[in-house]
Design an enzyme around this catalytic site. Structure first.
Site, mmCIF file in Angstrom:
data_model
loop_
_atom_site.group_PDB
_atom_site.id
_atom_site.type_symbol
_atom_site.label_atom_id
_atom_site.label_comp_id
_atom_site.label_asym_id
_atom_site.label_seq_id
_atom_site.Cartn_x
_atom_site.Cartn_y
_atom_site.Cartn_z
ATOM 1 C CG HIS A 128 11.260 4.438 4.030
ATOM 2 N ND1 HIS A 128 11.567 5.636 3.434
ATOM 3 C CD2 HIS A 128 12.318 3.614 3.808
ATOM 4 C CE1 HIS A 128 12.765 5.556 2.879
ATOM 5 N NE2 HIS A 128 13.243 4.330 3.095
ATOM 6 C CB CYS A 163 11.027 7.667 0.598
ATOM 7 S SG CYS A 163 9.444 7.398 1.463
#
Length: 349
Positions: A110, A225
């Site tokens: 992430h 992301c």
């Protein structure tokens, strides 16, 4: 034959990666006829929107509420124009709180951005991610009594005070990569708000026709992301931010390999009163194998069907820009890669 190829050599790892990724995500009559012909551009441009539609009440996050400490009105703080703002690249394994660094071994990372005002000493974090968690953004819910898939695939930006140093640094990255002045930061804030108002839907997959890093056709590009961080860094470069030399950033890509995609149509065209019932049934059956909430025995059965579709049938149904596409899958079918992308690419006029 294709499945046997996939289970040999590198193909075994490619199919296994897809199976592992789905497993971890869960821990949290007529021929198919295309819609009306239309001029097609590759990669398919991501669709921006004028307003955010309400989410179906069924759409809920199982493990983590979206942006629990963020600014609820979506605003970005305003800096003094003469301030110097430090910019940090933030990376951590997906679901680190649940699995520690496990997903880092699969390069499932992430990404986010940190900011620090040198004038006030205040830190901020900015990230963009799914409202209802990754699996819900990647596959729809197939519900009894509903004739079409229910998608819970919205994403949004989250801007909040503070940088959780332990979270980012322990198993990931917390690295200063740039500086900008307060005026440039305020312009970036305007861009972040615009991006959040118009870029509403999470897109997991990158789709290409080849594993080559030079000669390939890109069919679809993800909107996730990592892509948010790349967009933000590109905007910073356009605004004149100064990037620190000698450091490069890599990002996670989950890539499907396919021949030329076949456009099938939107929900109304396929599932509406005059839709293609055979195609609708095939789509519902395909997505029924990717359900997050099912008993373990049924899950194992579903995974066998997944391998059948991807390996033997050599097809995958993709949902992009609220439209359905048929992907004629090609060996090695799927890969997770961790690739270098420049912070800023100079664009010629």
């Amino acid at each position: 034959v294709s499945l046997l190829r996939a289970m040999a050599g590198g193909g075994k790892r490619s199919v296994a990666v897809l199976l592992v990724w789905v497993l971890l995500a869960l821990a949290r009559g007529d021929a198919i006829g295309p819609a009306a012909p239309r001029e097609q551009v590759w990669p398919v441009p991501y669709q921006r929107h004028e307003s955010r539609p309400p989410s179906d009440p069924y759409c809920q996050a199982s493990y983590q509420t979206f942006c629990p400490t963020g600014y609820t009105d979506g605003h970005v703080p305003v800096m003094d124009a003469e301030d110097t703002v430090e910019v940090f690249l933030l990376k951590a394994p997906v679901w680190e709180a649940k699995f520690g660094d496990l997903l880092a071994h699969f390069n499932i990372i992430h990404d986010a951005i940190g900011f620090r005002s040198t004038k006030t000493g205040l830190n901020y974090t900015s990230e963009w991610y799914e409202l209802f968690e990754l699996f819900n953004c990647t596959f729809p819910h197939i519900l009894e009594g509903r004739s079409s898939p229910l998608w819970c695939n919205q994403g949004a930006s989250c801007f909040y005070p503070g940088i959780d140093d332990a979270h980012w640094a322990q198993n990931g990255t917390l690295k200063k990569v740039a500086e900008m002045n307060g005026s440039q930061f305020n312009q970036l804030g305007e861009y972040i708000r615009w991006d959040n108002r118009t870029g509403l839907f999470y897109e997991t997959w990158r789709v290409r026709d080849s594993t080559s890093t030079v000669n390939y056709t890109e069919w679809f590009y993800p909107f996730d992301c990592a892509n948010y961080v790349m967009r933000a860094f590109q905007k910073m470069g356009e605004l004149g931010a100064k990037f620190i030399q000698g450091y490069q950033a890599n990002y996670t890509f989950i890539t499907l390999y396919s021949g030329m995609p076949q456009y099938l149509g939107n929900e109304t065209f396929i599932f509406g009163p005059s839709g293609n019932k055979t195609l609708a049934d095939r789509l519902m059956k395909f997505y029924s194998y990717f359900q997050a909430h099912q008993p373990f025995v049924h899950f194992v059965e579903s995974m066998l069907h997944v391998l059948y579709y991807v390996g033997l049938e050599e097809e995958f149904f993709l949902y992009y820009n609220s439209e359905y596409w048929l992907l004629p899958m090609e060996y090695p079918f799927v890969k997770i890669t961790y690739e270098y992308v420049p912070f800023y690419t100079h664009k010629l006029a």
